[in-house]
Motif scaffolding. Structure first.
Motif, PDB file in Angstrom:
ATOM      1  N   CYS A 286       0.751  -1.257  -0.094  1.00 24.57           N
ATOM      2  CA  CYS A 286       0.042  -0.077   0.148  1.00 24.57           C
ATOM      3  C   CYS A 286       1.039   1.239  -0.073  1.00 24.57           C
ATOM      4  O   CYS A 286       0.566   2.117  -0.793  1.00 24.57           O
ATOM      5  CB  CYS A 286      -1.000   0.079   1.351  1.00 24.57           C
ATOM      6  SG  CYS A 286      -1.959   1.498   1.196  1.00 24.57           S
ATOM      7  N   LEU A 287       1.858   1.254   0.606  1.00 29.58           N
ATOM      8  CA  LEU A 287       2.885   2.467   0.948  1.00 29.58           C
ATOM      9  C   LEU A 287       3.481   2.610  -0.599  1.00 29.58           C
ATOM     10  O   LEU A 287       3.785   3.774  -1.124  1.00 29.58           O
ATOM     11  CB  LEU A 287       3.904   2.284   1.946  1.00 29.58           C
ATOM     12  CG  LEU A 287       3.493   2.526   3.166  1.00 29.58           C
ATOM     13  CD1 LEU A 287       4.697   2.596   4.194  1.00 29.58           C
ATOM     14  CD2 LEU A 287       3.140   4.058   3.581  1.00 29.58           C
ATOM     15  N   MET A 288       3.702   1.464  -1.290  1.00 26.87           N
ATOM     16  CA  MET A 288       4.619   1.452  -2.461  1.00 26.87           C
ATOM     17  C   MET A 288       3.610   2.308  -3.476  1.00 26.87           C
ATOM     18  O   MET A 288       3.890   3.090  -4.167  1.00 26.87           O
ATOM     19  CB  MET A 288       4.836   0.140  -2.882  1.00 26.87           C
ATOM     20  CG  MET A 288       6.100  -0.088  -3.900  1.00 26.87           C
ATOM     21  SD  MET A 288       6.595  -1.929  -4.195  1.00 26.87           S
ATOM     22  CE  MET A 288       6.940  -2.548  -2.847  1.00 26.87           C
TER      23      MET A 288
ATOM     24  N   LEU B 270      11.372  -0.528  -0.063  1.00 24.31           N
ATOM     25  CA  LEU B 270      10.212  -1.466   0.212  1.00 24.31           C
ATOM     26  C   LEU B 270      10.077  -2.633  -0.134  1.00 24.31           C
ATOM     27  O   LEU B 270       9.583  -3.649   0.711  1.00 24.31           O
ATOM     28  CB  LEU B 270       8.961  -0.471  -0.111  1.00 24.31           C
ATOM     29  CG  LEU B 270       8.836   1.039   0.482  1.00 24.31           C
ATOM     30  CD1 LEU B 270       7.808   1.640  -0.377  1.00 24.31           C
ATOM     31  CD2 LEU B 270       8.720   0.898   1.828  1.00 24.31           C
ATOM     32  N   THR B 271      10.554  -3.127  -1.223  1.00 30.56           N
ATOM     33  CA  THR B 271      10.585  -4.395  -1.523  1.00 30.56           C
ATOM     34  C   THR B 271      11.618  -5.283  -0.663  1.00 30.56           C
ATOM     35  O   THR B 271      11.286  -6.361  -0.318  1.00 30.56           O
ATOM     36  CB  THR B 271      10.945  -4.648  -3.217  1.00 30.56           C
ATOM     37  OG1 THR B 271      10.055  -3.840  -3.799  1.00 30.56           O
ATOM     38  CG2 THR B 271      10.947  -5.917  -3.465  1.00 30.56           C
TER      39      THR B 271
ATOM     40  N   THR C 216      20.300  -9.032   5.604  1.00 34.10           N
ATOM     41  CA  THR C 216      21.018  -8.630   4.338  1.00 34.10           C
ATOM     42  C   THR C 216      19.905  -7.610   3.468  1.00 34.10           C
ATOM     43  O   THR C 216      20.385  -6.397   3.003  1.00 34.10           O
ATOM     44  CB  THR C 216      21.393  -9.673   3.211  1.00 34.10           C
ATOM     45  OG1 THR C 216      22.380 -10.512   3.911  1.00 34.10           O
ATOM     46  CG2 THR C 216      21.983  -9.257   2.155  1.00 34.10           C
ATOM     47  N   LEU C 217      18.695  -8.159   3.467  1.00 38.78           N
ATOM     48  CA  LEU C 217      17.740  -7.388   2.832  1.00 38.78           C
ATOM     49  C   LEU C 217      17.478  -5.966   3.366  1.00 38.78           C
ATOM     50  O   LEU C 217      17.156  -5.004   2.789  1.00 38.78           O
ATOM     51  CB  LEU C 217      16.468  -8.254   2.689  1.00 38.78           C
ATOM     52  CG  LEU C 217      16.348  -9.396   1.514  1.00 38.78           C
ATOM     53  CD1 LEU C 217      15.385 -10.331   1.815  1.00 38.78           C
ATOM     54  CD2 LEU C 217      16.515  -8.698   0.007  1.00 38.78           C
ATOM     55  N   PHE C 218      17.181  -6.121   4.884  1.00 35.37           N
ATOM     56  CA  PHE C 218      17.193  -4.734   5.370  1.00 35.37           C
ATOM     57  C   PHE C 218      18.293  -3.863   5.299  1.00 35.37           C
ATOM     58  O   PHE C 218      18.043  -2.791   5.082  1.00 35.37           O
ATOM     59  CB  PHE C 218      16.871  -5.087   6.984  1.00 35.37           C
ATOM     60  CG  PHE C 218      15.662  -5.827   7.333  1.00 35.37           C
ATOM     61  CD1 PHE C 218      14.516  -5.645   6.603  1.00 35.37           C
ATOM     62  CD2 PHE C 218      15.314  -6.337   8.638  1.00 35.37           C
ATOM     63  CE1 PHE C 218      13.249  -6.369   6.711  1.00 35.37           C
ATOM     64  CE2 PHE C 218      14.421  -6.870   9.019  1.00 35.37           C
ATOM     65  CZ  PHE C 218      13.214  -7.010   8.027  1.00 35.37           C
ATOM     66  N   THR C 219      19.593  -4.460   5.076  1.00 33.91           N
ATOM     67  CA  THR C 219      20.705  -3.545   5.108  1.00 33.91           C
ATOM     68  C   THR C 219      20.589  -2.828   3.846  1.00 33.91           C
ATOM     69  O   THR C 219      20.851  -1.826   3.476  1.00 33.91           O
ATOM     70  CB  THR C 219      21.806  -4.483   4.968  1.00 33.91           C
ATOM     71  OG1 THR C 219      22.028  -4.941   6.364  1.00 33.91           O
ATOM     72  CG2 THR C 219      23.098  -3.399   4.933  1.00 33.91           C
ATOM     73  N   ILE C 220      20.166  -3.708   2.615  1.00 38.85           N
ATOM     74  CA  ILE C 220      19.889  -3.216   1.295  1.00 38.85           C
ATOM     75  C   ILE C 220      18.785  -1.965   1.339  1.00 38.85           C
ATOM     76  O   ILE C 220      19.064  -0.831   0.412  1.00 38.85           O
ATOM     77  CB  ILE C 220      19.496  -4.195   0.298  1.00 38.85           C
ATOM     78  CG1 ILE C 220      20.576  -5.074   0.133  1.00 38.85           C
ATOM     79  CG2 ILE C 220      18.930  -3.841  -1.152  1.00 38.85           C
ATOM     80  CD1 ILE C 220      20.465  -6.365  -0.639  1.00 38.85           C
ATOM     81  N   ALA C 221      17.934  -2.307   2.258  1.00 39.05           N
ATOM     82  CA  ALA C 221      16.691  -1.139   2.057  1.00 39.05           C
ATOM     83  C   ALA C 221      17.223   0.321   2.961  1.00 39.05           C
ATOM     84  O   ALA C 221      17.033   1.140   2.127  1.00 39.05           O
ATOM     85  CB  ALA C 221      15.566  -1.645   3.099  1.00 39.05           C
ATOM     86  N   MET C 222      18.374  -0.097   3.868  1.00 40.08           N
ATOM     87  CA  MET C 222      18.625   1.146   4.414  1.00 40.08           C
ATOM     88  C   MET C 222      19.847   1.937   3.471  1.00 40.08           C
ATOM     89  O   MET C 222      19.927   3.267   3.533  1.00 40.08           O
ATOM     90  CB  MET C 222      19.505   0.659   5.797  1.00 40.08           C
ATOM     91  CG  MET C 222      18.340   0.284   6.794  1.00 40.08           C
ATOM     92  SD  MET C 222      17.147   1.599   7.267  1.00 40.08           S
ATOM     93  CE  MET C 222      15.777   1.251   6.378  1.00 40.08           C
TER      94      MET C 222
ATOM     95  N   SER D 123       7.075   3.960  10.981  1.00 34.29           N
ATOM     96  CA  SER D 123       8.286   4.653  10.294  1.00 34.29           C
ATOM     97  C   SER D 123       8.443   4.520   8.971  1.00 34.29           C
ATOM     98  O   SER D 123       8.786   5.673   8.393  1.00 34.29           O
ATOM     99  CB  SER D 123       9.456   3.719  11.046  1.00 34.29           C
ATOM    100  OG  SER D 123       9.507   2.419  10.093  1.00 34.29           O
ATOM    101  N   GLN D 124       7.769   3.562   8.018  1.00 36.01           N
ATOM    102  CA  GLN D 124       8.096   3.589   6.613  1.00 36.01           C
ATOM    103  C   GLN D 124       7.074   4.737   6.142  1.00 36.01           C
ATOM    104  O   GLN D 124       7.249   5.327   5.059  1.00 36.01           O
ATOM    105  CB  GLN D 124       7.721   2.197   6.387  1.00 36.01           C
ATOM    106  CG  GLN D 124       8.719   1.065   6.781  1.00 36.01           C
ATOM    107  CD  GLN D 124      10.046   1.847   6.289  1.00 36.01           C
ATOM    108  OE1 GLN D 124      10.387   1.796   5.165  1.00 36.01           O
ATOM    109  NE2 GLN D 124      11.011   1.636   7.353  1.00 36.01           N
TER     110      GLN D 124
END
Length: 225
Positions: free
Chosen positions: A41-43, A65-66, A89-95, A208-209
């Protein structure tokens, strides 16, 4: 262009549904069905209102977001070492993706950010120290992730006087909310708090998002004072 705000109440409804089902007993974890739509929804909200934004920024938001959505689903589906490391790793990519957006409008004055980042670093290092015995094989990927969080927070802070006030505070508070949710999630994952806090984790995580995405949408450059 007229802003499409109708996705905001949809986001809030989806968030409430997800929070309710977090406490619903079931053999199948219903969060796998209720959590992804919150970020989807945010996307949609971002892409409906970001036609004037640079292409690179839109790509980075999509990646962020993905990555968060897939990482969250991995953590929900299981908490073995492989899924946890992939999720981190995915959370790191997001940040890193968010950092790309934040630093594009930063003033480059790292010295001014030192006191703020020092306090944040001491808090996160304290949490890592508290969890050290429980982390074991998670320690290195978690350390890298924490460093990335601090770097992202620095980028959000260094937008001061470079963007409008509303955007600055939304992004900064959103980043702080996200870090808080991750700290609580870490404590929960390694058994230091009860599962009753899961609602707090999702609430701060989702909000937060929303604040970061909305802050990016309302951003416009301004001259430093």
């Amino acid at each position: 262009m007229r802003k499409r705000w109708f996705m905001v109440p949809v986001f809030l409804i989806l968030l409430v549904v997800d929070l309710i089902f977090r406490f619903y007993p079931s053999d199948f974890d219903l969060r796998l069905l209720t959590s992804p739509p919150v970020l989807i929804c945010l996307m949609i909200y971002y892409f409906l209102n970001s036609q004037s934004k640079p292409r690179e920024e839109r790509i980075m938001v999509f990646i962020a977001l993905t990555s968060l959505m897939i990482g969250q689903m991995l953590l929900i589906s299981g908490q073995n070492i492989s899924t946890a490391v992939i999720a981190l790793t995915l959370f790191t990519i997001a940040m890193v993706s968010y950092s790309f957006i934040f630093y594009r409008n930063s003033d480059g004055n790292i010295k001014r950010a030192i006191p703020f980042i020092l306090i944040s670093s001491l808090i996160t290092i304290g949490v890592l120290y508290f969890l050290y015995d429980s982390l074991q094989r998670y320690y290195l990927p978690l350390l890298i992730y924490v460093i990335t969080l601090i770097y992202t927070l620095q980028g959000a802070y260094m937008r001061y006087n470079q963007v409008n006030t509303e955007s600055f505070y939304l992004v900064l508070l959103g980043t702080l909310f996200f870090i808080f949710s991750q700290m609580i999630d870490g404590l929960n994952m390694f058994g230091h708090i009860g599962t009753a806090r899961l609602g707090i984790i999702m609430l701060f995580y989702a909000m937060s998002q929303f604040m970061i995405i909305h802050g990016i949408l309302v951003e416009h450059k301004q001259l430093a004072k």
